[in-house]
Design an enzyme around this catalytic site. Structure first.
Site, PDB file in Angstrom:
ATOM      1  N   ASP A 125      41.569  38.976  35.067  1.00 49.13           N
ATOM      2  CA  ASP A 125      41.475  38.553  36.472  1.00 49.13           C
ATOM      3  C   ASP A 125      42.686  39.142  37.182  1.00 49.13           C
ATOM      4  OD1 ASP A 125      41.153  37.370  38.934  1.00 49.13           O
ATOM      5  OD2 ASP A 125      40.689  35.392  38.131  1.00 49.13           O
ATOM      6  N   THR A 166      43.005  34.309  44.710  1.00 49.22           N
ATOM      7  CA  THR A 166      42.903  35.228  45.849  1.00 49.22           C
ATOM      8  C   THR A 166      43.004  34.495  47.184  1.00 49.22           C
ATOM      9  OG1 THR A 166      41.577  36.803  44.583  1.00 49.22           O
ATOM     10  CG2 THR A 166      41.455  36.964  46.976  1.00 49.22           C
TER      11      THR A 166
END
Length: 284
Positions: free
Chosen positions: A104, A109
């Protein structure tokens, strides 16, 4: 990144130094992009975001891994279509690989987009389905969490140990709020409602990989969340178990790369923790 030379456990095939180098380089680049991303797209839902920085970091990691190990398989979040079904298909397509890197590039995010300084690079290496190397790097704090199967887990070069709380009442837990509004989010909210009255407190900071690393480091007593993916959990799962904790699914079954509903803890509270999650799952 100051930790690389402090790690006392180096695998015979140099897997761990490569994972550390990838996480460090990607993390340092991501940090330079904080507040200056130029594209923002929705994936599975309005809470599931991606930027060009996520994609660039994943490409950087993939290229570095393939330079060293060109025959290894690679599973990265940004190379998979959105949604749980696509994630399951992607994992099934590579689960039998001898060596599989599970990545990841930015776990958290949404935090990155908002400038909230709690996100990480998560890199794991699985051998025949078993995680043997796990690295989580927090570029904002320059904290490197690293584990090798059977050799312990470390942060800033110091051995980590899960916390000592014996009861839910004395525990600090963490969770997340899933992007899936139909199943995972309602289930997570049931768990939250069940556990809040029984524990010292609950946090939600927005990076499953860092929450798992914090369980390993003894900063959290436990973490749970529904609807996660292999790249959210693989590295953190090894950090926790190598620190003396436990990682299962939300029903107490052993962790594997296909687990989506996770419970991680210091081990002492695990049975009571999972019992409460199971009762919450069964509630109407």
């Amino acid at each position: 990144m100051n930790d690389q030379n402090d790690i006392p456990t180096i695998g015979g095939k140099s897997f761990t130094p490569v994972a550390i180098n990838c996480a460090a380089k990607a993390g340092e680049w991501i940090k330079t992009k904080l507040g200056s991303h130029t594209s923002l797209s929705l994936k599975y839902s309005a809470q599931d975001l991606v930027t060009e920085v996520d994609k660039g970091a994943e490409m950087m990691i993939r290229n570095l891994v393939q330079t060293h190990f060109p025959h290894h398989s690679f599973l990265g979040e940004e190379g998979v279509q959105p949604g749980p079904e696509a994630s399951d298909r992607a994992l099934q397509s590579v689960k039998d690989a001898e060596y599989l890197w599970v990545v990841d590039p930015i776990d958290g995010t949404t935090n990155f987009v908002h400038g909230f300084p709690f996100f990480s690079v998560s890199i794991a290496l699985a051998h025949k389905g078993e995680v043997i190397v796990g690295v989580v790097y927090d570029p904002m704090r320059d904290e490197l969490f690293v584990a090798e199967k059977g050799k312990g887990a470390y942060v800033r070069g110091r051995r980590m140990e899960a916390s000592g709380e014996q009861t839910l009442r004395d525990s600090l837990l963490a969770t997340g709020f899933p992007a899936d509004p139909n199943y995972a989010l309602p289930m997570n909210m049931k768990g939250l409602q069940a556990l809040v009255p029984q524990v010292r407190n609950i946090r939600s900071s927005g990076s499953a990989a860092l929450h798992m690393a914090y369980v390993a480091a003894g900063r959290l007593s436990g973490f749970w969340e529904y609807g996660l993916n292999s790249w959210d959990l693989a590295a953190g799962s090894l950090l926790v178990t190598e620190s003396g904790g436990r990682v299962t699914d939300s029903k107490g079954n052993p962790y594997n790369l296909g687990v989506r509903n996770v419970a991680a803890s210091n081990g002492h509270i695990h049975d009571a923790f999972v019992d409460e999650l199971m009762k919450a799952e069964g509630s109407s």
